[in-house]
Scaffold this active site. Structure first.
Site, short mmCIF file in Angstrom:
data_model
loop_
_atom_site.label_atom_id
_atom_site.label_comp_id
_atom_site.label_asym_id
_atom_site.label_seq_id
_atom_site.Cartn_x
_atom_site.Cartn_y
_atom_site.Cartn_z
N SER A 175 0.83 -1.20 0.00
CA SER A 175 0.00 0.00 0.00
C SER A 175 0.87 1.26 0.00
O SER A 175 1.65 1.48 -0.92
CB SER A 175 -0.98 -0.04 1.18
N ASP A 272 -9.39 -4.85 -5.60
CA ASP A 272 -8.80 -3.70 -4.91
C ASP A 272 -9.14 -2.40 -5.64
O ASP A 272 -9.01 -2.31 -6.87
CB ASP A 272 -7.28 -3.89 -4.84
N HIS A 302 -7.82 -5.28 -1.10
CA HIS A 302 -6.60 -4.60 -0.69
C HIS A 302 -5.99 -5.23 0.57
O HIS A 302 -6.68 -5.42 1.57
CB HIS A 302 -6.92 -3.12 -0.44
#
Length: 338
Positions: A175, A272, A302
Site C-alpha cells: 500500500s 482492490d 486490498h
C-alpha cells in the site's frame, strides 16, 4: 457569554476519520492508541522459527525498525528485504499484529532477513517525511554492509553484520509502503550503494493516485472521496494528486525510462480499489524498458494477505510469488542499483 448551543456550534468538528485518527476542522487531531495493541518484539529469542528485535534509527524523529531473523541452521547468509508498512501514510506500524505476523511468516518462508521501517506519519509529518525516513533507513543498512566489509568486530548491528548477504538486497512494501518503495528506488538510482547491492523491488497493492479519474474511481465514488481526503492530509499543503508523491506517472514525475531501476514485482488484487493504478504502473515500467512482473490475486481485496486465514490458497500463491522473486533474481538478466 456564549450559550450552550453557540459553544457547541463553534466547537471543532471531525472532518476526517481514518483508522485510529480523527482530524478536526481547526487543524487539530486525535490519534487513538492502536487497536489491537502493537505486538512486542521477541527480544532476539526465536518464536515459531523467527526472532525479532527493535532498533532505533533516529531518536530525534522517533524512527525505528523491527528486524526479523529466521531460524536457519549453519552460517548461511540471508538476502535482505528493507520493508515499509502500509496505512495510507496516516496510520499503520510494522508492529501492528497483522503486519508483524505476515513479516514473521515471510521471513521464515522466504529465509530472508527483514528490516521493516516504522517511519513518521501524516498529517503531523507530511510527505516527503516518510520518504526521507526510509531513505535514511536504507543508508543505515548500507552502513551495516560497510561494517561487514571491514570485518565486523564489535561494531554494527550483529544480525546484519553476521547474517546478511548485502549483495542481495530488496526494497518492498504494501500500500503506502509500495509507494515508498517506488520513490526510494528513484532516489537510490542517484548514488552508489556499494557494498550494498539493490537487486529488486516489490510493490504490493501500491497506493497511487492522480487528478484524472480512472474507471474504478468514477464507479466507486465513496472510496474516491475517502482516498482524496487521505491524500489531502498526506501531501504538501499546496500539492494536488498529480504531485509525483501521489502520481508516479504524472507530467511532473521523473521519467522512468531515464532512471536505472531494479527488477520489479508488482502485486495487485482483483477487487482492490487501487488495482487499476497498480496495473498501469506495471505497464509504464514495461514501456520504459524495465524488467517487471505483474501478479494478480483473484477475488481478493486490498492487503488481503494481512488478514488471510492460514488455509487461504490465494495467500499461499501470493507468498510463493514473493519467495520466487527474491530467490531467482540472480538467474535473470535484470538491471540493479549498486
Amino acid at each position: 457569554m456564549l450559550g450552550a448551543h453557540q459553544a457547541e456550534a463553534m466547537a471543532p468538528r471531525v472532518v476526517m476519520e481514518f483508522m485510529n485518527l480523527k482530524i478536526f476542522s481547526d487543524g487539530s487531531l486525535l490519534r487513538s492508541p492502536p487497536h489491537p495493541p502493537l505486538a512486542p518484539s521477541s527480544h532476539r529469542c526465536f518464536v515459531d522459527g523467527v526472532a525479532t528485535e527493535d532498533v532505533s534509527l533516529s531518536k530525534s524523529h522517533g524512527v525505528w525498525a523491527r528486524l526479523y531473523l529466521p531460524e536457519i541452521c549453519g552460517a548461511l547468509k540471508l538476502p535482505v528485504l528493507v520493508y515499509f508498512h502500509g496505512g495510507g501514510f496516516c496510520d499503520g506500524s510494522t508492529a501492528l499484529p497483522k503486519d508483524h505476523r505476515f513479516l514473521c511468516k515471510l521471513a521464515r518462508s522466504a529465509e530472508v532477513l527483514i528490516v521493516s521501517v516504522d517511519y513518521r506519519l501524516c498529517p503531523e509529518h507530511r510527505l516527503p517525511a516518510a520518504f526521507d525516513d526510509c531513505f535514511d533507513a536504507l543508508v543505515w543498512v548500507q552502513s551495516q554492509a560497510e561494517v561487514q566489509l571491514k570485518g565486523g568486530g564489535n561494531e554494527g548491528e550483529p544480525w546484519l553484520v553476521d547474517r546478511a548477504d548485502f549483495s542481495r538486497c530488496f526494497l518492498g512494501g504494501d500500500s503506502a509502503g509500495a509507494n515508498i518503495t517506488h520513490h526510494l528506488a528513484l532516489r537510490a538510482a542517484g548514488r552508489s550503494w556499494a557494498p550494498l547491492h539493490i537487486e529488486g523491488m516489490i510493490l504490493i497493492h501500491p497506493f497511487f493516485g492522480g487528478e484524472e479519474r480512472n474507471a474504478t474511481e468514477l464507479k466507486r465514488l465513496d472510496w474516491t472521496e475517502i482516498v482524496d481526503k487521505v491524500w489531502k492530509f498526506s501531501l504538501p499543503e499546496s500539492a494536488n494528486c498529480d504531485d509525483p508523491a501521489c502520481n508516479p506517472l504524472s507530467r511532473g514525475a521523473p521519467s522512468l525510462s531515464e532512471i536505472s531501476l531494479p527488477c520489479a514485482l508488482v502485486a495487485v488484487a482483483s477487487e482492490d480499489f487501487f488495482k487499476e493504478r497498480g496495473v498501469r504502473y506495471y505497464e509504464a515500467l514495461l514501456e520504459a524498458g524495465k524488467d517487471a512482473k505483474l501478479f494478480i490475486s483473484d477475488n481478493e481485496d486490498h492487503e488481503f494477505h494481512l488478514d488471510a486465514p492460514p488455509e487461504s490458497e490465494n495467500a499461499l500463491l501470493f507468498l510463493n510469488q514473493l519467495i520466487d522473486f527474491v530467490h531467482n533474481q540472480d538467474t535473470k538478466a535484470s538491471v540493479s542499483v549498486s
